[in-house]
Design a protein around this motif. Structure first.
Motif, short mmCIF file in Angstrom:
data_model
loop_
_atom_site.label_atom_id
_atom_site.label_comp_id
_atom_site.label_asym_id
_atom_site.label_seq_id
_atom_site.Cartn_x
_atom_site.Cartn_y
_atom_site.Cartn_z
N LYS A 1 97.36 -28.24 53.22
CA LYS A 1 98.48 -27.30 53.28
C LYS A 1 99.25 -27.38 51.97
O LYS A 1 99.20 -28.37 51.25
CB LYS A 1 99.40 -27.57 54.46
N MET A 2 99.97 -26.30 51.69
CA MET A 2 100.86 -26.27 50.54
C MET A 2 102.20 -26.87 50.97
O MET A 2 102.61 -26.74 52.13
CB MET A 2 101.06 -24.82 50.07
N LEU B 1 88.36 -28.89 47.46
CA LEU B 1 89.50 -28.05 47.82
C LEU B 1 90.00 -27.23 46.62
O LEU B 1 91.16 -26.85 46.56
CB LEU B 1 90.64 -28.90 48.39
N THR B 2 89.11 -26.95 45.68
CA THR B 2 89.49 -26.22 44.48
C THR B 2 90.06 -24.85 44.82
O THR B 2 91.14 -24.48 44.33
CB THR B 2 88.27 -26.07 43.53
N ASN B 3 89.38 -24.07 45.65
CA ASN B 3 89.86 -22.72 45.99
C ASN B 3 91.16 -22.76 46.78
O ASN B 3 92.01 -21.88 46.65
CB ASN B 3 88.79 -21.96 46.77
N GLU B 4 91.34 -23.79 47.60
CA GLU B 4 92.53 -23.90 48.43
C GLU B 4 93.74 -24.40 47.64
O GLU B 4 94.87 -24.28 48.10
CB GLU B 4 92.25 -24.84 49.61
N THR B 5 93.52 -24.97 46.48
CA THR B 5 94.60 -25.50 45.64
C THR B 5 94.63 -24.78 44.30
O THR B 5 94.88 -25.38 43.26
CB THR B 5 94.40 -27.02 45.42
N SER B 6 94.40 -23.48 44.33
CA SER B 6 94.23 -22.71 43.09
C SER B 6 95.55 -22.39 42.37
O SER B 6 95.53 -22.09 41.19
CB SER B 6 93.47 -21.42 43.38
N ASP B 7 96.67 -22.43 43.07
CA ASP B 7 97.96 -22.23 42.39
C ASP B 7 98.34 -23.56 41.76
O ASP B 7 98.85 -24.46 42.44
CB ASP B 7 99.03 -21.76 43.37
N ILE B 8 98.08 -23.69 40.47
CA ILE B 8 98.20 -24.99 39.81
C ILE B 8 99.62 -25.53 39.72
O ILE B 8 99.82 -26.71 39.45
CB ILE B 8 97.56 -24.96 38.41
N ARG C 1 101.71 -36.20 47.73
CA ARG C 1 101.84 -34.84 47.22
C ARG C 1 101.01 -34.69 45.94
O ARG C 1 101.05 -35.54 45.06
CB ARG C 1 103.30 -34.52 46.92
N PHE C 2 100.26 -33.61 45.86
CA PHE C 2 99.36 -33.36 44.74
C PHE C 2 99.69 -32.01 44.11
O PHE C 2 99.70 -30.99 44.78
CB PHE C 2 97.91 -33.35 45.25
N THR C 3 100.01 -32.02 42.80
CA THR C 3 100.25 -30.80 42.05
C THR C 3 99.18 -30.71 40.96
O THR C 3 99.17 -31.53 40.05
CB THR C 3 101.65 -30.80 41.42
N PRO C 4 98.27 -29.73 41.05
CA PRO C 4 97.14 -29.68 40.12
C PRO C 4 97.53 -29.73 38.65
O PRO C 4 96.88 -30.40 37.85
CB PRO C 4 96.45 -28.36 40.47
#
Length: 161
Positions: A65-66, A88-95, A119-122
Motif C-alpha cells: 500500500k501507499m 513490486l516495481t509497477n506498484e511502487t512506480s510513483d518514485i 516505510r519505503f520511498t523509491p
C-alpha cells in the motif's frame, strides 16, 4: 513431502511451545527481515523464512500500500508463492511517494501474522548505476551512486591503438 528437519522443527514448535520457544507456532512461521531492495527504480520486496521452517515448503502472500492508504492490496502474482521475493516495481512506480509491503506465510494449514517493511520511498532508497564512456576508448568514467547518494568515480584510460 516435507523434509524431516523442517517437519520436526514445526512439530516441536506446535506441540512444545513452552519448552522450545515462548511464541505460538504461527509466530514462528512469520517471515523475517522483510525489506525493499531497489536498483535503478526496480523495486523488489525480499524476506527470509520464519524460524519454524527453513525449507521451501511454505507459501507466501504479499500485500502493499501507499503511505496514507487504509486498504492493503494483494499482489496477485505473489499470492501463494514459494519464492522469497516479489517484484513490486509497477506498484511502487510513483518514485516520490512512500510505500509499505508486507508478507505472511502458510504451512500445513497454519497462517502466520503479517511482517511489514519500514516505510519505503523509491527516490530516496534507490541504488543507481550510471556509466559514461567514450566510444573511441580514449577516456571514460564510471559513476555509482548508492542509496545515501554518495558518488564514487573511477577514472580509467585506455590506450589508443
Amino acid at each position: 513431502m516435507m523434509p524431516k528437519c523442517c517437519f520436526l522443527g514445526f512439530l516441536l514448535s506446535v506441540l512444545l511451545p513452552g519448552v522450545v520457544e515462548t511464541q505460538p507456532a504461527n509466530e514462528s512461521l512469520k517471515p523475517q527481515r522483510v525489506h525493499f531492495q531497489s536498483r535503478n527504480f526496480h523495486n523488489i520486496l525480499r524476506w527470509q523464512p520464519g524460524r519454524a521452517c527453513l525449507g521451501n515448503n511454505s507459501i507466501y502472500f504479499v500485500q502493499y500500500k501507499m503511505y496514507g492508504e487504509r486498504q492493503w492490496k494483494n499482489k496477485e502474482t505473489c499470492w501463494g508463492i514459494r519464492e522469497f521475493f516479489c517484484d513490486l516495481t509497477n506498484e511502487t512506480s510513483d518514485i516520490w511517494e512512500p510505500y509499505y509491503g508486507r508478507v505472511k506465510t502458510a504451512l500445513a494449514g497454519i497462517h502466520s501474522g503479517w511482517t511489514m517493511t519500514q516505510r519505503f520511498t523509491p527516490w530516496w532508497e534507490k541504488n543507481t548505476t550510471l556509466r559514461l564512456y567514450q566510444a573511441d576508448g580514449a577516456m571514460g568514467y564510471l559513476a555509482e551512486a548508492n542509496a545515501q547518494t554518495q558518488v564514487q568515480k573511477q577514472h580509467y584510460r585506455d590506450e589508443v591503438m
